[in-house]
Every structure is written in structure tokens, then in C-alpha cells.
Design an enzyme around this catalytic site. Structure first.
Site, PDB file in Angstrom:
ATOM      1  N   SER A  21      45.013  38.085  43.397  1.00  0.00           N
ATOM      2  CA  SER A  21      43.930  39.017  43.730  1.00  0.00           C
ATOM      3  C   SER A  21      44.527  40.295  44.303  1.00  0.00           C
ATOM      4  CB  SER A  21      43.033  38.362  44.786  1.00  0.00           C
ATOM      5  OG  SER A  21      42.208  39.317  45.393  1.00  0.00           O
ATOM      6  N   TYR A  61      42.017  33.575  53.312  1.00  0.00           N
ATOM      7  CA  TYR A  61      41.897  33.533  51.852  1.00  0.00           C
ATOM      8  C   TYR A  61      43.020  34.364  51.207  1.00  0.00           C
ATOM      9  CZ  TYR A  61      40.487  35.562  47.404  1.00  0.00           C
ATOM     10  OH  TYR A  61      40.501  36.033  46.125  1.00  0.00           O
ATOM     11  N   LYS A  71      46.537  33.400  48.723  1.00  0.00           N
ATOM     12  CA  LYS A  71      46.963  34.029  47.462  1.00  0.00           C
ATOM     13  C   LYS A  71      48.409  34.524  47.591  1.00  0.00           C
ATOM     14  CE  LYS A  71      43.158  33.649  45.012  1.00  0.00           C
ATOM     15  NZ  LYS A  71      43.111  32.653  43.941  1.00  0.00           N
TER      16      LYS A  71
END
Ligand code: UD1
Length: 347
Positions: free
Chosen positions: A124, A148, A152
Site C-alpha cells: 500500500s 496496519y 505492510k
């Protein structure tokens, strides 16, 4: 060639499965249906007229994943399974680390054991953290501002170490900007749980009457109209990017990161204007405070993906808005998530 798609029932996964099937790939889908339903996969089958194998399996369930690898001759993996809510990750960081990190760990271990060393990973643009200049290219410094984002980033790091340890691996890290829109059929689209966090599903739900008004998070950013600017990309363009990355990983070794974006930024006000123009729907809104953790401007330099993968985003902002609305208005309740059912093979 068989491609294992983890998280294949989700928003990006279902569009990617459809493109893979249309391109003639055999696919095996694994999804625990934590944030999706089998309805998306049924529609993929209807739209393509092709069958595929589905396992309602959690990546954390090592034994069940072992069965997937034993029962199928997998050549490559597109790994999209993971939790993705920023706010939830701040409240429940351990849940995020466990699910996203351990799930990927189990997957990569099994891949190594079964000599499957080609993987396309769903990363992302969040890995660029609070980047202070645009357009953002892949060599920008990496950081994360929430759990989050850190999952990643840590998965990217884990995959770099994996490649260092064994150059037989071939890995593409796809850094998505802001995926929106839906399949042009109106049968596949984004179906968030509860009140959407992201802009486009919020707009479509205001238009549909399910939500009263959009809250615009800040109008004092240093942008054209003061509202936040993002690089929105049509989910079908994004899905096609996965196929280009897949071609690359099966034909060469190495690890590379690619931005998947359009390279153009649109403000919240511009998004509302485009949506209203193409759909004829009015979007009520109210300006509120900035959302903590938001940045003013974020858009990609997607030229590496064009150079090395031969991929460019083709669909413009109006098509994104039109397709998002087509999906929402045809499916006011989304996929109407059914109770998960266990089955292998969609027919
Ligand atoms: C968000 C996540 C990001 C994630 C991405 C995935 C946050 C802080 N960031 O990015 O980590 O990778 O989604 O899709 O959650 N906006 C409003 N009102 C709304 C919703 C959004 O004004 O109700 C604005 C935001 O301030 C921003 C823009 O719309 O300027 C886009 O927001 P959003 O769709 O949530 O995406 P990101 O914040 O870019």
C-alpha cells in the site's frame, strides 16, 4: 499455470480473479470470508463462465493451508489476504500483527517448502508514511504511522530478507494508491462492513440515502481548494496491474516494488463534483476537522510500473465515479453477506 489468490473474495481480490480467469489462468482461491462473502466469487464465475477451486480457509490455519498446496500444483501466488482498517489496527494492534504478519509467514513457509517462489504482494502507499513531497516514487523513504501500515512495511521487509536468503524467489510488492470504482457490469464492487472509512464508498452511500451527509475532513490543507488530494485508481486497472506483475515474477527473479496509481491527484471537492456530474446525484456535505493521521496530498509517480511492467492506468475519474455508483445503486445492500458456507469448487 495455476495461481493461488489469497483474499480472492474481497474487493480487489474478486476483480483480480476475474481478470486472471479472463486471461486464461487457472486459479485457486483462499479466503476466510472475514470481510467478504462467497457471493463475489459466484459472480466472478457467472461473469467469466469459468470454474475454479475455492477454499474457505484462514492463512493462520497451517494444516488447512498445507492441504491447499498438496491438492494443487501452484505456480505463483497473489497475496491479498489481510486486515485493512487503519482505525481498527490502532485499537487492536496485536490482532493486526497476528493476522497480517503470521498469515504471510505461514504462506511464505509453505511456498518455500513446496518450491513455489513467485509472489505478488498487496502492499500500500501507506508505506510512504507522511511523505513530504509528490509525486511519490518507489525510492522514497518508507515509514508507517499506524499498526496496519506497519504490517505492510514489515511484510515488505520480510520479503526482502527472504529474497536475500534465496535468490530463486521472485517478488513484486504492489503499492496501491486509492482503489475505487467497480466492475463495469455492476456485479462486483466494494462492500465495506458498517460505516465506510474511505471516501468513495461513503459518497456512494450518501447518494443512495443510507448516510445523511459526507464529512469532509479538513479544508485547510495546502491544496487547490483546501481539501485532501489523493491518487484514485480504478479497481479494474489495479487488477490488471496484478496480471502484469504476475507476468514479471514468473519470467524473472528478484524483488521490486511498484506504485500502482494514475499519477494524478484529485481533491475531495473535485471527487464530489465528478461524482455529481456523472451520476446526477447531489452529495450533501459538511466540513469538519482534519482526520488524525491524514496528510494533505498524496499521489504517485507510476512510471516504474509503466517502464518495467508495461502497465498504465487507463480509466479516468469519471469512469471510476460512474462504475462506483452503478455498483452501489444495483446492490444497495452490497453482497448481502450470507452465512459462510464451506465448499470446494464453485459450480
Ligand atoms: C486510507 C488509509 C490508508 C489506506 C487507504 C486504503 C487512513 C488515515 N488512511 O487512505 O492507510 O491505505 O485508505 O484505501 O485511514 N475523506 C473525507 N471524508 C470521509 C473519508 C475520507 O473527507 O468520510 C478524505 C480524507 O481526508 C482524504 C480523502 O478523503 O483526504 C481520501 O480518504 P480515504 O478514502 O480514507 O483514503 P486515504 O486517507 O488516502
Amino acid at each position: 499455470m495455476a495461481v493461488l489468490v489469497t483474499g480472492g473474495a474481497g474487493y480487489i481480490g474478486s476483480h483480480t480473479c476475474l481478470e486472471l480467469l479472463n486471461a486464461g489462468y487457472e486459479i485457486v482461491v483462499v479466503d476466510n470470508l472475514a470481510n467478504s462473502s462467497t457471493e463475489s466469487l459466484k459472480r466472478v464465475q457467472e461473469l467469466t463462465g469459468k470454474d475454479f477451486t475455492f477454499y474457505q480457509t484462514d492463512l493462520l490455519d497451517q494444516e488447512a493451508m498445507e492441504v491447499v498446496f498438496k491438492q494443487n500444483k501452484i505456480d505463483a501466488v497473489i497475496h491479498l489476504a489481510g486486515f485493512k482498517s487503519v482505525g481498527e489496527s490502532v485499537r487492536l494492534p496485536l490482532r493486526y500483527y497476528h493476522n497480517n504478519m503470521t498469515g504471510t509467514l505461514v504462506l511464505c513457509q509453505l511456498m518455500q517448502e513446496h518450491a513455489v517462489k513467485n509472489i505478488v504482494f498487496s502492499s500500500s502507499a501507506t508505506v510512504y508514511g507522511m511523505s513530504d513531497s509528490v509525486p511519490i516514487s518507489e525510492d522514497f523513504p518508507l515509514s508507517a504511522t499506524n499498526a496496519y501500515g506497519r504490517t505492510k512495511l514489515m511484510i515488505e521487509e520480510m520479503m526482502k530478507d527472504l529474497y536475500e536468503s534465496d535468490p530463486e524467489w521472485s517478488i513484486a510488492l504492489l503499492r496501491y494508491f486509492n482503489p475505487i470504482g467497480a466492475h463495469s457490469s455492476g456485479k462486483l464492487g466494494e462492500d465495506p462492513n458498517g460505516i465506510p472509512n474511505n471516501l468513495m464508498p461513503y459518497i456512494t452511500q450518501v447518494a443512495a440515502g443510507g448516510l445523511n451527509e459526507l464529512h469532509i475532513y479538513g479544508s485547510d490543507y495546502p491544496t487547490r481548494d483546501g481539501t485532501g488530494v489523493r491518487d484514485y485508481i480504478h479497481v479494474v486497472d489495479l487488477a490488471r496491474g496484478h496480471l502484469k506483475a504476475l507476468e514479471k515474477v514468473v519470467s524473472s527473479k528478484g524483488i521490486e516494488a511498484y506504485n500502482l496509481g494514475t499519477g494524478r491527484g484529485y481533491s475531495v471537492m473535485e471527487m464530489i463534483a465528478s461524482f455529481e456530474k456523472v451520476t446526477g446525484q447531489r452529495i450533501s456535505y459538511r466540513i469538519t476537522d482534519r482526520r488524525p493521521g491524514d496528510i494533505g496530498v498524496c499521489y504517485s509517480d507510476p512510471s516504474k510500473a509503466e517502464r518495467e511492467l508495461g502497465w498504465v492506468a487507463l480509466k479516468g475519474i469519471e469512469e471510476m465515479c460512474r462504475d462506483a455508483w452503478h455498483w452501489q445503486s444495483n446492490n444497495p445492500q452490497g453482497y448481502q453477506k450470507e452465512k459462510p458456507i464451506l465448499f470446494t469448487g464453485i459450480s
